[in-house]
Design an enzyme around this catalytic site. Structure first.
Site, PDB file in Angstrom:
ATOM      1  N   CYS A  86      91.450  44.032  17.953  1.00  0.00           N
ATOM      2  CA  CYS A  86      92.270  43.551  17.055  1.00  0.00           C
ATOM      3  C   CYS A  86      93.636  44.387  16.058  1.00  0.00           C
ATOM      4  O   CYS A  86      94.191  43.410  16.285  1.00  0.00           O
ATOM      5  CB  CYS A  86      91.279  43.714  16.334  1.00  0.00           C
ATOM      6  N   CYS A  91      93.807  40.470  17.205  1.00  0.00           N
ATOM      7  CA  CYS A  91      93.695  39.476  15.488  1.00  0.00           C
ATOM      8  C   CYS A  91      95.374  39.950  14.869  1.00  0.00           C
ATOM      9  O   CYS A  91      95.674  38.181  14.632  1.00  0.00           O
ATOM     10  CB  CYS A  91      92.694  39.640  14.874  1.00  0.00           C
ATOM     11  N   LYS A  94      98.309  39.158  16.649  1.00  0.00           N
ATOM     12  CA  LYS A  94      98.316  37.831  17.061  1.00  0.00           C
ATOM     13  C   LYS A  94      98.608  36.563  16.016  1.00  0.00           C
ATOM     14  O   LYS A  94      99.276  35.670  16.025  1.00  0.00           O
ATOM     15  CB  LYS A  94      97.497  37.621  17.912  1.00  0.00           C
ATOM     16  N   TYR A 228      90.400  30.773  24.202  1.00  0.00           N
ATOM     17  CA  TYR A 228      91.542  31.198  22.553  1.00  0.00           C
ATOM     18  C   TYR A 228      92.233  32.043  22.962  1.00  0.00           C
ATOM     19  O   TYR A 228      93.402  31.681  21.928  1.00  0.00           O
ATOM     20  CB  TYR A 228      90.512  31.752  21.165  1.00  0.00           C
ATOM     21  N   LEU A 231      95.031  29.897  24.533  1.00  0.00           N
ATOM     22  CA  LEU A 231      95.642  28.523  23.578  1.00  0.00           C
ATOM     23  C   LEU A 231      96.861  29.078  22.816  1.00  0.00           C
ATOM     24  O   LEU A 231      97.768  28.769  21.976  1.00  0.00           O
ATOM     25  CB  LEU A 231      94.567  27.820  23.173  1.00  0.00           C
ATOM     26  N   GLU A 232      96.044  30.085  21.637  1.00  0.00           N
ATOM     27  CA  GLU A 232      96.944  31.324  21.000  1.00  0.00           C
ATOM     28  C   GLU A 232      98.277  31.342  21.180  1.00  0.00           C
ATOM     29  O   GLU A 232      99.031  31.064  20.771  1.00  0.00           O
ATOM     30  CB  GLU A 232      96.269  32.091  20.302  1.00  0.00           C
ATOM     31  N   GLY A 317      89.720  35.607  30.480  1.00  0.00           N
ATOM     32  CA  GLY A 317      88.048  36.273  29.869  1.00  0.00           C
ATOM     33  C   GLY A 317      88.434  37.410  30.039  1.00  0.00           C
ATOM     34  O   GLY A 317      89.544  37.783  30.284  1.00  0.00           O
ATOM     35  N   ASP A 359      81.794  43.673  21.352  1.00  0.00           N
ATOM     36  CA  ASP A 359      82.154  43.032  23.060  1.00  0.00           C
ATOM     37  C   ASP A 359      81.505  43.603  23.981  1.00  0.00           C
ATOM     38  O   ASP A 359      81.509  42.550  24.359  1.00  0.00           O
ATOM     39  CB  ASP A 359      83.735  42.616  22.644  1.00  0.00           C
ATOM     40  N   HIS A 497      92.295  19.527  -6.740  1.00  0.00           N
ATOM     41  CA  HIS A 497      93.586  18.379  -5.603  1.00  0.00           C
ATOM     42  C   HIS A 497      94.682  18.873  -5.828  1.00  0.00           C
ATOM     43  O   HIS A 497      94.672  19.061  -7.267  1.00  0.00           O
ATOM     44  CB  HIS A 497      93.142  17.400  -6.559  1.00  0.00           C
ATOM     45  N   GLU A 502      89.450  19.684   0.463  1.00  0.00           N
ATOM     46  CA  GLU A 502      89.347  18.488  -0.618  1.00  0.00           C
ATOM     47  C   GLU A 502      88.512  17.735   0.329  1.00  0.00           C
ATOM     48  O   GLU A 502      87.887  16.657   0.170  1.00  0.00           O
ATOM     49  CB  GLU A 502      89.932  18.017  -1.780  1.00  0.00           C
TER      50      GLU A 502
END
Length: 523
Positions: A86, A91, A94, A228, A231-232, A317, A359, A497, A502
């Site tokens: 991470c 994380c 990234k 993910y 794609l990230e 993977g 993991d 708002h 919302e």
């Protein structure tokens, strides 16, 4: 500070260092550790988020704790410090590079808001990478300091079991150390998988272990995979202006809601990322000019394709990082298919005093916050008199693609499979973020849906949000869903708002109704 640094550099002078020449000597030393005479109350193998959280919590509870951690360089030779995936190659870097890409979009929006910004604005990979890497290094140092402050002993050694209470650590120079403990926690995480069957994959490709530590821009990039991670990475590479292609064998974001996954890739495709669907690479070779030529099979047409790229990024993977642990010497069981460690609800392995978190464990979500919480709860059960177990149900997460996707609970497919189509109601809306209006941004894929039981009061089974700041939106609603919120209760919640979040409390149209779910106006 100098004294602190000297202390952190130390590797525990009073412990039993050995040279690797005489294997029998190591075994003899291991047999000398008898019950009640362990070096430590807790030994944590792995210095990632989960392992560090467990170690620090145990130390806070007054126990004698050690952490052993060693990062095997990637095939490309990339190395990093304490903190695990991470902090170093996941994380944190990234999200920062994702932020760099988002800023590029905001710069393009700026003239519409009155800012005179000359277009286009070039991006400097080297400057971004250096800033990101410096931040990561500050986190590495921070973890070292925290361990020192809590009197947790840190050993930068590669660990392997000698027996069920003893671990042998091998330092970079080849020296060996034996450490014994009453309780041992395995938290070694995972590493990216290389498709070794593809010619040139290992020699010429990189993975997420390398991309964040490149000193020079990767240039034109082929990202292979539909996870993910794939794609990230493709998202932020496109966002900073690089020519990026994603090669997918099958569906994107397997395991996530597939309607949302399709919207994610639609948005990426409409913003410059190219997709090669139904394709698998068969060869990577380096051309005389240094570029990489990739050959692939298109399973839709049956034809062969080729393309040239500067970088090939494998995101196909991950595998558990257990190869050097010698788990069989401790009697720890693993899954025959995944090689991940098998544990029970208490995170205990087949050996009662050896635990595993994160993991590396079979059937657990590969998410930093779950490993952190599992580690803390484990330490509290072992040393704090707690009986609280980690609850892996309704864990929220976010995919940081250019248009972020946040979710918690069941996907629509999972809800239907579990409860049946007739017992599930899905409320949904297409919306346009206010900040998209002035620059005229396309909001075709901004979408939110809530998956509920149809029977009143319509328990919320899952929430899926695609749009800006999806992680921030999802985190708040995750609390309510975790606490058993119903659709009725969500509808009784007053929205803030004008915000994107919302839209969740304004979901009035069900899929079953067939009505247009497009939001218009403020009502």
């Amino acid at each position: 500070m100098a004294a602190m640094a000297a202390a952190l550099r130390g590797l525990g002078g009073r412990f039993r260092w050995r040279t690797p020449a005489v294997a029998g000597g190591v075994r003899g030393a291991a047999q000398g550790a008898v019950a009640g005479q362990w070096d430590y109350d807790l030994l944590v193998i792995g210095g990632g988020s989960g392992g560090l959280a467990c170690a620090k919590e145990a130390a806070q509870l007054g126990r004698k704790v050690a952490v052993v951690d060693y990062v095997e360089p990637s095939p490309r030779g990339t190395r990093w410090g304490l903190g695990g995936t991470c902090v170093n190659v996941g994380c944190i870097p990234k999200k920062l590079m994702h932020q760099a890409a988002l800023l590029g979009g905001l710069i393009r929006d700026a003239p519409h808001y009155g800012w005179e910004v000359a277009q286009p604005v070039p991006h400097d990979w080297r400057k971004m990478a250096e800033a990101v890497q410096n931040h990561v290094k500050s986190l590495n140092w921070g973890h070292r300091v925290q361990l020192h402050d809590r009197k947790v002993k840190y050993f930068n050694v590669k660990a392997g079991f000698v027996d069920e209470h003893t671990v042998r650590g091998v330092a970079k120079g080849g020296k060996e150390i034996l450490l014994s403990a009453d309780h041992i926690v395995i938290a070694t995480g995972g590493r990216p998988r290389y498709p070794a069957h593809i010619e040139g994959a290992l020699e010429y490709g990189i993975t997420s272990d390398d991309i964040f530590w490149l000193k020079e821009s990767p240039g034109k990039t082929l990202v292979v995979g539909a996870s993910y991670v794939a794609l990230e990475c493709a998202g932020f590479l496109t966002g900073i202006g690089l020519d990026t292609t994603v090669m997918m064998r099958s569906i994107p974001l397997r395991g996530f809601d597939q309607q949302m996954s399709s919207l994610v890739t639609e948005h990426m495709a409409s913003h410059g990322t190219r997709f090669l669907r139904g394709c698998t690479p068969s060869q990577v070779r380096r051309l005389p000019d240094g570029q990489l030529q990739v050959t692939w099979e298109d399973h839709t047409t049956g034809k062969e394709g080729t393309g040239t790229f500067n970088t090939v990024l494998w995101a196909v993977g991950r595998v558990p990082d257990t190869r050097s642990l010698n788990l069989e010497k401790a009697g720890v069981d693993t899954s025959p298919s995944t090689q991940k460690i098998l544990v029970d609800s208490r995170e205990a392995t087949s050996v009662p005093h050896i635990y595993a978190i994160g993991d590396v464990v079979e059937g657990r979500p590969e998410l930093t916050p779950t490993a952190v919480m599992a580690g803390r709860l484990l330490a509290q059960r072992l040393f704090g008199g707690s009986s609280d177990l980690m609850d892996y149900d309704k864990v929220p997460t976010t995919v940081f693609t250019p248009l972020e996707y946040g979710c918690v609970g069941l996907s629509e497919e999972e809800a239907v499979a579990r409860h049946g189509q007739e017992r599930v109601e899905v409320y949904h809306a297409h919306y346009k973020p206010l900040e998209f209006t002035v620059p005229g941004r396309d909001a075709s894929q901004c979408y939110v849906k809530m998956v509920c039981l149809r029977e009143p009061p319509q328990l919320v089974l899952g929430l899926h949000f695609l749009g800006p700041n999806a992680g921030e939106v999802t985190q708040g609603f995750a609390l309510g869903i975790k606490c058993g919120a119903s659709y009725v209760q969500v509808m009784q919640t007053v929205g803030i708002h004008p915000t994107c979040s919302e839209e969740v409390v304004k979901l009035r149209i069900s899929k079953r109704s067939g009505l247009d779910p497009t939001v218009t106006g403020c009502g």
